[in-house]
Design an enzyme around this catalytic site. Structure first.
Site, PDB file in Angstrom:
ATOM      1  N   GLU A   5       0.791  -1.230   0.000  1.00 49.81           N
ATOM      2  CA  GLU A   5       0.000   0.000   0.000  1.00 49.81           C
ATOM      3  C   GLU A   5       0.827   1.285   0.000  1.00 49.81           C
ATOM      4  O   GLU A   5       0.513   2.239   0.712  1.00 49.81           O
ATOM      5  CB  GLU A   5      -0.970   0.003   1.199  1.00 49.81           C
ATOM      6  CG  GLU A   5      -1.939  -1.164   1.153  1.00 49.81           C
ATOM      7  CD  GLU A   5      -3.004  -1.094   2.230  1.00 49.81           C
ATOM      8  OE1 GLU A   5      -4.169  -1.371   1.909  1.00 49.81           O
ATOM      9  OE2 GLU A   5      -2.672  -0.763   3.386  1.00 49.81           O
ATOM     10  N   LEU A   6       1.872   1.301  -0.785  1.00 49.42           N
ATOM     11  CA  LEU A   6       2.658   2.519  -0.908  1.00 49.42           C
ATOM     12  C   LEU A   6       1.845   3.552  -1.694  1.00 49.42           C
ATOM     13  O   LEU A   6       1.305   3.243  -2.755  1.00 49.42           O
ATOM     14  CB  LEU A   6       3.959   2.196  -1.641  1.00 49.42           C
ATOM     15  CG  LEU A   6       5.039   3.267  -1.613  1.00 49.42           C
ATOM     16  CD1 LEU A   6       5.444   3.608  -0.185  1.00 49.42           C
ATOM     17  CD2 LEU A   6       6.251   2.790  -2.405  1.00 49.42           C
TER      18      LEU A   6
END
EC number: 3.2.1.52
Lengths: 554, 554
Positions: free
Chosen positions: B336-337
């Protein structure tokens, strides 16, 4: 300009206020006040205070010492330290009756056993900012008790100082709906008495009025009925998994002392298969297979309501059980009747042939016989919605109807002129969304998917699509826990704080906003944890300490 | 004809057998056998038995006395009373190594710290019907321990007689997949050490191998890192809500003695906002609003991976933490960057301008630097799937990838040649289906609805849509609990017995049948309850006592 500022202050303060349900009228200030170490609750102006009020006062004082609830902000209230050092201290809370009240007071328990329209729950509460005595006034003992409950929610703890930063506080409060309930099914799985008592405590903290006790069902009969001892001897899950007459009395009196009426339910004529273990002559299609053809849940088996003997047996059973409950209400159930069961039941067919009755006529006779026993005993019957929507039965106008299948059914029930309780599965069923439990299905579905969140319950409209006349028939609502997939291990987390949503909705009235409610509901959950009830976390603690910051719009 | 009868007997017997996970080879008989009052476990042929094996033997003997688990049939085993009176009694269980084993044995803990492909979990177990000694043989201490766990599941209790009705028993067993895990997030909400230890016990009872510990996240940093004390001092939810170095050591050794490796995770470069409390210079877009633009959960903030200083800081942090874990594996996360965060972060933009790197090139350098620290320390890096599917990064071929977003992504990960763990949200996320937790949404949805039932997990195919070569890269799978809506109060009921589904799937292999499994899973839940783990009820007790009767087809 001044007014505008006050509104802003009020909004900021309400974010850390832990009142639940929200009082109907509330004003708070911004002065700090601490509880004196010798704080006491004064009943001296009340002559002959009832024992259950004295006990409630003791519990309130105990909670004030043991809650130790830290403020839900980032520094857990540390920023108030300076103002608390200079704060006035509150030495006493005085309880008194309104001037109109006369004579020796009735007990909380007596008032709870009265008809729901006669109960008086309103109170006023003041907490002056200068340390002079706080007051609770009411026109009933039940009202004083509700006020005590509110008083217990006003305080936080900082390093063993019990404080508020919102004095002066003035509350005038009374509920919008008189029926605010929680239903527990103790038949699919058994719950020890201690779990029920803990649940009653939690219910009382959010001012619920009714413990709807679905005591028995097709799977087990955990209720001791002295006149019919074989019912539990053969129908309970085990000899130690029975609610004895003493247990029942204990539950009733524990509830009543906490402002809660017990609404007992013996579901009839469906949901009764287990009675065949003791009285096979009264049960049609016992264990018929495939069960799904003859019942909504295994095992199949329903009372032979076309039989005069079974009707008499059922009336006697209901009378026996009902006589042990002091309340005015008794539910005979009536949901999910499966007519296929009777189609294959030879004794039922023989009875119908002998009398010339249709199945519906026989059901009408049975229902009238059973309900008349209740009415003769001074009780008001309660039934599930099918009894008025699916069948043409003769029921007392006083009958209260539980709407459960869908919220869309409420208006139709009201249209028939019956008072109703909002218990719709699409809002208030706590068991939904945990997957199917039937044995051979890899399906992920429960019949009433999805999970019913507290937010959904909180935004329920109790009078949706109703005329004004219909709306007047809504007496309140309840959360419900059917226990196919629950027992003691998950009772607290599946119920709390979720069920508090309906408690506030039906006390404070509909239209509440979930963003405004969430910080207070965190407080409910944290206080419950402090008092030994295993409420879940609603959010990461990071969010709980920062009201509004985890809103999607933040 | 005889064979046909035997098959029927075997089917009936397996319905009350409480083995979980199901051994890969199992034969049982129909002879009753009781445990002698002086029953003991004999290690005399093992020279210098390791202390953790001796402890496991003690625990096994204790469970045999305290489980007191009644058979899950209608009479709770009472029908066996007669045959138990005449039954032979078993006085001892002998543990020994296979003939190929030589030298002093290694401890369970040492074997668990070895690379996963080197661990040997297989064992054989025999329980003769005549009362002569039962045996467990294995080629490893870990194998003996797994056999002890199985032995502890063979017995029921009837009036304080510990018995089986299935002797003789012969088991040859070893797992299909070496990685069988459970992940716990201790950052969204904190869990006391005692809850983690209890969870490790329950994991060991179903032969799980890996406690994937998601220790920290954007919301809190509850891990004490002696080289960086400010991380927990400023990032934990409170001074008492920290896993001290001693706590961590306690958790590691408790797990290892129970056959469980701890896979620690410091998620980077996302999920790190809380680091800004101690080291604001290393965190991009801290607290940026609206948070939903810059992070999947509040608060926004991610490591400035384009910065050389931040890269060094992160490498040092990972090295410090990893040095305190004896296992071979360490997860640096990578899920989830959010690239929007860097677009508004001036220092990151300045770093990119100075180096001429793209964001992806900077991420590659950062990842290589951090992973090389692990590789130099003899560790194998573990990452979430985005690190190989969303970015073109240089990763060691040894890297193990966690598939989480969807089971549909596993084949793509395998196609890139990486070993993988099946942790897909659509099968193994225990938190799904409980409603959204974001503050201002009355929506009933969680992003990964619906609830993931045990049945769904149990019917998962670990190699769906994979070639044989890809399938060989699947090392196992895990259930996961993200804890936005969980803390101690609902840990046990949200996890157990549900997570046992993957434990059996990855030990016994896929293709299991939920109808066959359910009676045994009831036993798992009941035994867990007896041992103090709050597993939920899967069905009404009426169904649990009647295997198959509550199947939809019954």
């Amino acid at each position: 300009m001044l007014q505008s500022n006050l509104l802003i202050v009020a909004a900021a303060v309400s974010a850390v206020s832990a009142l639940w349900p929200l009082p109907t009228q509330l004003s708070t200030g911004t002065t700090s006040l601490v509880l004196a170490s010798d704080f006491d609750i004064d009943l001296s102006v009340i002559s002959n205070p009832p024992q259950d009020l004295l006990d409630a006062v003791s519990r309130t004082k105990s909670y004030l010492q043991t809650d130790q609830l830290e403020a839900l902000d980032v520094d857990r209230g540390a920023s108030y330290a300076q103002s608390l050092q200079n704060a006035s201290s509150l030495s006493s809370l005085s309880l008194s009756f309104d001037s109109g009240h006369s004579g020796d007071p009735t007990s909380i328990s007596e008032e709870v056993a009265d008809a729901i329209e006669n109960r008086v729950e309103g109170y006023t509460l003041t907490v002056p900012e200068d340390g002079s005595a706080a007051t609770i006034k009411a026109n009933s003992t039940l009202g004083l008790f509700r006020g005590l409950t509110t008083f217990g929610q006003l305080w936080y703890d900082l390093n063993n100082t019990t404080y508020t930063v919102e004095a002066p506080i003035a509350i005038t409060d009374s509920p919008v709906y008189p029926y605010r309930g929680f239903m527990l099914d103790t038949a699919r799985n058994y719950f020890p008495v201690s779990d029920i008592l803990r649940t009653l405590d939690a219910m009382s903290w959010v001012k619920m009025t009714t413990f709807h006790w679905h005591m028995v069902d097709s799977q087990s009969f955990p209720l001791e009925v002295p006149e019919f001892p074989e019912l539990s001897a053969k129908g309970a899950y085990g000899s130690s998994l029975v609610y004895s007459t003493d247990d029942v009395q204990n539950i009733i009196s524990y509830a009543a002392a906490r402002g809660i009426d017990v609404l007992p339910e013996i579901d009839t004529p469906g949901h009764t298969a287990i009675i065949a273990e003791a009285y096979p002559e009264h049960v049609a299609c016992p264990g018929a297979t495939p069960w799904a053809t003859y019942a909504n849940e295994p095992p199949a088996g329903q009372l032979r309501f076309a039989s005069a003997d079974t009707t008499n047996f059922t009336a006697s059973l209901i009378s026996s059980v009902s006589s042990r409950f002091p309340g005015k209400y008794f539910s005979t159930g009536g949901d999910e009747l499966n007519t296929e069961c009777y189609a294959i039941d030879e004794p039922t067919q023989a009875d119908l042939n002998a009398t010339g009755n249709t199945l519906e006529q026989a059901l009408d006779s049975f229902t009238q016989s059973v309900q008349s026993v209740l009415v003769d005993d001074g009780k008001t019957p309660v039934v599930w919605e099918e009894m008025v929507l699916n069948f043409n039965l003769t029921l007392s106008n006083e009958t209260i109807v539980m709407v459960w299948i869908s919220s869309a059914d409420a208006a139709a029930v009201a249209e028939k002129g019956f008072r109703l309780v909002q218990a719709p599965s699409d809002y208030f069923y706590l068991d939904c969304g945990a997957g199917g439990w039937v044995g051979d299905s890899p399906s992920t579905n429960s019949w009433c998917d999805p999970f019913k969140t507290w937010q959904r319950a909180y935004t329920f409209d109790p009078v949706a699509n109703m005329t004004d006349a219909q709306a007047k028939l809504v007496i309140g609502g309840e959360h419900l826990l059917w226990t196919e997939q629950s027992h003691a291990s998950n009772l607290d987390p599946i119920v709390w704080p979720r069920a508090a949503a309906s408690a506030e909705l039906f006390w404070s009235g509909p239209g509440g906003n979930v963003s405004e409610a969430l910080p207070r509901l965190h407080d409910v959950a944290f206080r419950m944890s402090q008092r030994g009830v295993g409420a879940i976390a609603l959010q990461p603690l990071w969010c709980a300490l920062r009201p509004g910051v985890c809103d999607i719009s933040a």
